[in-house]
Design an enzyme around this catalytic site. Structure first.
Site: not given
Ligand code: PLP
Length: 383
Positions: A147, A175, A196, A322
């Protein structure tokens, strides 16, 4: 506003929106209800399941709807910890998303080993191979695409190593899904993603449990939905929209080579307007939509680049969404050897299928403008 933060969240695609509205109207019932409207809702849910399963090349019966990747990660590691031999640990690539790192830490009580990556951000397969020959962890988790940098991981090779060693393999495909063909992912023991990131609504996602013979221990307990693997009334319209979004993305995969060409052209231009900038993971296989780079250091750099770009009409990210707001350096950049003093300047641009070359060109121009206002032109003249 030029929106370049699709790795954090993207807009609902027109295909998903239409499917969502249609399903919301046509299937208002609870899919567990025994009356005909309930059965119709269940049939719509199953048709969406079949469509997503065929996209991933996994068994329909192995696909569980979730609220997203975070929930799926929580379920997987909770399940694995319960199945594991006492004292066994889990191995994760050092660049996993926090939902994987934290879920694994919690479920395995800290018995987590981080597998190293190269300066380009790619897992060191040799280290994993040697380690697997000596020891048998409860599972290995390696994401499909980062990500933060867009760097692709050799997940198929990891899957093969794990299969040979008889170790369950977990792949966070959040991703990758909707951006690259995913037909081989059904071969992973556990693979998950979030709607999303690929045009579906927030709050939709999946977990595929591959061909695992055992039953998934539910994270959420209550009703017997999803074959007892995830309690709670299913989000029928969300699942239908997810399937529509993925099918729409799959129809665009022929456009990948052109988008890789745009990415390359953008990066060349970027290095011209920001002399000394470093593209993270350059030389490695990366997602066509992501450019993470380290701009040159400037004297007047107190205000963050993201804030300055926002003022210039560009929505970018300083790393994973995050992680934004946290002041400590990203663990991904740390694992790639980016010094802590540089890591807070790293910028990530991530486009979507609708992002055209003109937007990439314009974002490059605006980055150049911000650099000039920050005093970069003076630095250039003096050099
Ligand atoms: N894994 C990856 C590689 C992500 O980029 C993300 C969110 O940015 C997630 C997991 C978590 O996704 P979610 O917040 O939709 O649960």
């Amino acid at each position: 506003m030029l929106y370049f933060d699709h790795n954090a969240s993207g807009p609902l695609s027109p295909a998903a929106r239409e499917a969502w509205l249609d399903a919301q109207e046509r299937f208002p019932a609870n899919p567990s209800s025994l009356h005909r409207p309930g059965q119709r809702a269940e049939a719509a849910l199953d048709a969406a399941r079949a469509s997503v399963a065929s996209h991933l090349g996994c068994r329909e019966a192995g696909l569980v709807w979730t609220s997203g990747a975070t929930e799926a990660a929580g379920a997987v590691f909770g399940h694995l910890a319960q199945q594991a031999e006492p004292g066994a640990g889990v191995w994760l690539s050092a660049v996993e998303h926090p939902c994987v790192l934290e879920s694994a830490e919690r479920a395995f009580g800290g018995r987590v080993r981080r597998l190293p990556v190269s300066v380009g951000g790619v897992l060191d397969l040799g280290v994993l191979e040697v380690a697997l020959a000596a020891e048998r962890p409860a599972a290995v988790a390696v994401m499909a695409a980062s990500n933060e940098t867009g760097v692709l991981q050799p997940w198929e090779a990891v899957q093969a190593l794990c299969r040979r060693a008889g170790v369950p393999f977990v792949c966070d495909a959040t991703q990758w899904i909707g951006r690259l063909p995913a037909g081989g992912m059904g071969g992973c023991d556990f693979v998950f993603g979030s709607g999303h990131k690929c045009g579906a609504p927030v709050g939709t996602g999946f977990l595929s449990v591959g061909a695992s013979p055992f039953r998934l221990r539910p994270l959420l307990c209550g009703g017997p939905q999803e074959d007892g693997r995830r309690a709670g009334t299913q989000n029928v319209a969300g699942a239908v929209a997810f399937a529509a979004a993925l099918a729409d993305c799959a129809g665009r995969f022929a456009g990948i080579p052109e988008r890789l060409e745009w990415r390359g052209r953008f990066e060349e231009g970027l290095c011209r307007v920001l002399p000394g900038a470093r593209i993270l993971g350059s030389g490695e296989e990366r997602l066509w939509n992501t450019v993470a780079f380290l701009p040159p250091a400037l004297a007047d750099c107190r205000q963050r680049w993201v804030v300055r770009l926002d003022a210039a009409g560009v929505a970018a990210s300083s790393g994973s969404a995050c992680a934004s707001g946290k002041e400590q350096p990203s663990h991904v950049l740390e694992a790639m050897g980016v010094p802590a003093g540089d890591a807070d300047r790293v910028l990530r641009l991530s486009g979507g299928w609708e992002t055209g070359w003109t937007e990439w060109e314009e974002v490059g121009r605006r980055i150049g403008g911000v650099y000039a206002r920050l005093g970069g032109l003076e630095a250039l003249k003096q050099a």
